[in-house]
Structure formats: C-alpha cells, structure tokens
Scaffold this motif. Structure first.
Motif, PDB file in Angstrom:
ATOM      1  N   HIS A  62      11.556  -1.051  -0.700  1.00 41.92           N
ATOM      2  CA  HIS A  62      10.646  -1.941  -1.431  1.00 41.92           C
ATOM      3  C   HIS A  62       9.344  -1.230  -1.762  1.00 41.92           C
ATOM      4  O   HIS A  62       8.905  -0.337  -1.043  1.00 41.92           O
ATOM      5  CB  HIS A  62      10.339  -3.204  -0.612  1.00 41.92           C
ATOM      6  N   GLY A  63       8.766  -1.655  -2.877  1.00 37.26           N
ATOM      7  CA  GLY A  63       7.431  -1.212  -3.267  1.00 37.26           C
ATOM      8  C   GLY A  63       6.433  -2.346  -3.230  1.00 37.26           C
ATOM      9  O   GLY A  63       5.235  -2.130  -3.082  1.00 37.26           O
ATOM     10  N   ASP A  64       6.919  -3.577  -3.381  1.00 37.40           N
ATOM     11  CA  ASP A  64       6.081  -4.765  -3.290  1.00 37.40           C
ATOM     12  C   ASP A  64       6.153  -5.345  -1.888  1.00 37.40           C
ATOM     13  O   ASP A  64       7.023  -4.976  -1.083  1.00 37.40           O
ATOM     14  CB  ASP A  64       6.536  -5.822  -4.298  1.00 37.40           C
ATOM     15  N   ALA A  85       4.615   0.464  10.121  1.00 38.26           N
ATOM     16  CA  ALA A  85       3.461   1.326   9.849  1.00 38.26           C
ATOM     17  C   ALA A  85       3.042   1.271   8.390  1.00 38.26           C
ATOM     18  O   ALA A  85       1.858   1.409   8.063  1.00 38.26           O
ATOM     19  CB  ALA A  85       3.795   2.771  10.243  1.00 38.26           C
ATOM     20  N   ALA A  86       4.010   1.030   7.499  1.00 40.73           N
ATOM     21  CA  ALA A  86       3.724   1.039   6.064  1.00 40.73           C
ATOM     22  C   ALA A  86       3.494  -0.350   5.485  1.00 40.73           C
ATOM     23  O   ALA A  86       2.999  -0.466   4.359  1.00 40.73           O
ATOM     24  CB  ALA A  86       4.871   1.710   5.312  1.00 40.73           C
ATOM     25  N   PHE A 127       6.425   7.494   3.019  1.00 42.57           N
ATOM     26  CA  PHE A 127       7.392   6.575   3.613  1.00 42.57           C
ATOM     27  C   PHE A 127       8.628   6.437   2.724  1.00 42.57           C
ATOM     28  O   PHE A 127       9.266   5.386   2.685  1.00 42.57           O
ATOM     29  CB  PHE A 127       6.751   5.206   3.862  1.00 42.57           C
ATOM     30  N   VAL A 128       8.971   7.521   2.042  1.00 41.36           N
ATOM     31  CA  VAL A 128      10.188   7.589   1.248  1.00 41.36           C
ATOM     32  C   VAL A 128      11.058   8.700   1.809  1.00 41.36           C
ATOM     33  O   VAL A 128      10.687   9.877   1.752  1.00 41.36           O
ATOM     34  CB  VAL A 128       9.898   7.831  -0.244  1.00 41.36           C
ATOM     35  N   GLN A 129      12.175   8.323   2.360  1.00 39.00           N
ATOM     36  CA  GLN A 129      13.058   9.275   3.034  1.00 39.00           C
ATOM     37  C   GLN A 129      13.959   9.979   2.017  1.00 39.00           C
ATOM     38  O   GLN A 129      14.287   9.425   0.968  1.00 39.00           O
ATOM     39  CB  GLN A 129      13.908   8.508   4.046  1.00 39.00           C
ATOM     40  N   ARG A 151       0.818  -1.219   0.000  1.00 39.73           N
ATOM     41  CA  ARG A 151       0.000   0.000   0.000  1.00 39.73           C
ATOM     42  C   ARG A 151       0.848   1.263   0.000  1.00 39.73           C
ATOM     43  O   ARG A 151       0.381   2.340  -0.362  1.00 39.73           O
ATOM     44  CB  ARG A 151      -0.957   0.002   1.190  1.00 39.73           C
ATOM     45  N   GLU A 152       2.115   1.152   0.404  1.00 41.30           N
ATOM     46  CA  GLU A 152       3.051   2.269   0.385  1.00 41.30           C
ATOM     47  C   GLU A 152       4.406   1.775  -0.112  1.00 41.30           C
ATOM     48  O   GLU A 152       4.796   0.638   0.159  1.00 41.30           O
ATOM     49  CB  GLU A 152       3.248   2.862   1.793  1.00 41.30           C
ATOM     50  N   THR A 153       5.104   2.640  -0.843  1.00 46.95           N
ATOM     51  CA  THR A 153       6.520   2.382  -1.089  1.00 46.95           C
ATOM     52  C   THR A 153       7.283   2.790   0.163  1.00 46.95           C
ATOM     53  O   THR A 153       7.055   3.862   0.727  1.00 46.95           O
ATOM     54  CB  THR A 153       7.010   3.192  -2.299  1.00 46.95           C
ATOM     55  N   GLU A 154       8.172   1.942   0.621  1.00 48.97           N
ATOM     56  CA  GLU A 154       8.870   2.149   1.892  1.00 48.97           C
ATOM     57  C   GLU A 154      10.372   2.161   1.628  1.00 48.97           C
ATOM     58  O   GLU A 154      10.963   1.124   1.301  1.00 48.97           O
ATOM     59  CB  GLU A 154       8.479   1.031   2.862  1.00 48.97           C
ATOM     60  N   VAL A 155      10.970   3.323   1.729  1.00 54.03           N
ATOM     61  CA  VAL A 155      12.396   3.481   1.443  1.00 54.03           C
ATOM     62  C   VAL A 155      13.016   4.390   2.491  1.00 54.03           C
ATOM     63  O   VAL A 155      12.598   5.544   2.650  1.00 54.03           O
ATOM     64  CB  VAL A 155      12.634   4.063   0.032  1.00 54.03           C
TER      65      VAL A 155
END
Length: 236
Positions: free
Chosen positions: A140-142, A157-158, A201-203, A106-110
C-alpha cells in the motif's frame, strides 16, 4: 453463516480465506465490482468481506462503481446485525465511510514488515493467538486515519494505523495482507502497473516470495481471527 465478499480487481481475491470458508461450511456469494456485478440486498448475508485493490478510494472518475460501493458500505455499517471485515483498500473504504480520512502514507510499504499490536490489540479477543509482533505482507501507498469511535489495534514502523476495530469488534479492518499466499504475490508481481518505486519500505521482488513459511504463519493467524470474529456467541 452467509458470507458475501467484494472483489475490486481480478488479481485481488480471497487468498487463504477461500479454503477457510469452504472448510467451515459457510455459504459464500461474491460481487465483482470491476465486472459491474450487482451489490446484494442487506437481507442476503450476515458478514461482509471487503478485499483489496490497486485503486485509491478517491478514484471514482476512473472506477465509477466506487460511488455505489461506498453507499452500500454505509448501509451495511449502519446495520448492527452485520459483521464487516476490510483488508487494505477495504479497510480504507470502511474508514472513510465511518468518517475517517484516507491519503498518502508517509512511506510506501510493500513486502514483509513487522506489525506490532497495541495494548488494545493485545486485549482484543479475536487476536488472542497473535504475538505482539509478527511479520505480515504489505502492499500500500495510502493509509487511513483512525475513525472516531474506532479502536487502534496495530501499527508498523512505516504506518501508524495497521488495524482497527469498531462497534465492539463487529467491524475489523486490516491495512496489511494476512490472506495472501505465495501464488497471490506472484500474480501481483506480474502486473507492472502495481509495481512501486524503490523506497526504504519496499522489498525486492525476489524477497517477497522466498520464505514460504511466512505466508503459512500469517494465514494461520488470520484463520484464528476469523474463527473468533465470526462466532457470534463470542464477545470480541
């Protein structure tokens, strides 16, 4: 112990796992899948490490070696004498071979975001030195759905599925990247094709590398996991 590892791209290496393997005296072999390297015979190793990569699990047309890798993973997972650790793409590929599904999260997390252990994670021996919540590096995005019979160990959280175990801890998979070093992230940031779109959620790139202590803390926790997980006399 004989440890084999699968590499999906030149920039996705073992990170802090490499010096740990050397220090413990394990025999290490490798398959560079992107190079067309051969997969080993099942009799040739005791534990398998399946690392990350920028590709998705369904990109077999672009990366045809995924077909052979998936068949190999199914054979390894069916062998009760093999230990298997998957990280990021590796965790997704293993989840798929165990009957789970993989798709867009549901979110890309980087970047650096907290990972929380579940109750089962807090009781998992291989994670006994881990705090209940700890920042880890993500890219990751998947994400995977939990395979039937697997135990959910962590979430963020993501992303609802950050870690799982299977077959009484013989298989351990992590969606996040405790193995990365500051040097690893620098290499990833130098590959424009891997840069994600901005999101909650992308730093920012600079923030990913500025706190060296976070890398060291994450690496120490991974080492504690590996020491317990590869000790075949322990019940994990």
């Amino acid at each position: 112990m004989r440890v084999h590892w699968l590499q999906h791209a030149p920039e996705d290496d073992l990170g802090c796992i490499a010096p740990w393997l050397a220090a413990r005296g394990h025999m290490v072999t490798r398959t560079g899948l992107y190079e067309g390297g051969p997969l080993p015979a099942l009799s040739g190793f005791d534990a398998l490490l399946v690392m990350g990569g920028a590709m998705n699990v369904d990109e077999e047309a672009v990366h045809p070696w995924l077909v052979a890798e998936k068949a190999f993973l199914r054979a390894v997972l069916a062998d009760p004498g093999k230990r298997v650790l998957g990280i990021c793409l590796g965790a997704q590929l293993i989840a798929e071979q165990l009957g789970g599904s993989v798709g867009r999260n549901r979110e890309t997390e980087v970047g650096w975001f907290d990972v929380q252990l579940t109750e089962a994670g807090r009781g998992f021996d291989a994670l006994s030195e881990w705090p209940s919540s700890m920042p880890f590096f993500h890219w990751h995005g998947d994400a995977f759905d939990l395979p039937a019979g697997a135990t959910r160990l962590a979430y963020s959280a993501a992303c609802d599925q950050q870690a799982y175990s299977y077959d009484d801890g013989r298989v351990v998979c992590l969606q996040f990247h405790p193995e990365v070093t500051s040097a690893s992230v620098r290499v990833w940031l130098e590959h424009p094709q891997t840069h994600p779109a901005p999101g909650p959620f992308v730093q920012a790139a600079g923030a990913m590398r500025q706190d060296i202590a976070k890398f060291a803390a994450a690496n120490r926790l991974l080492v504690s996991l590996l020491d317990r997980w590869l000790d075949l006399n322990r019940v994990v």
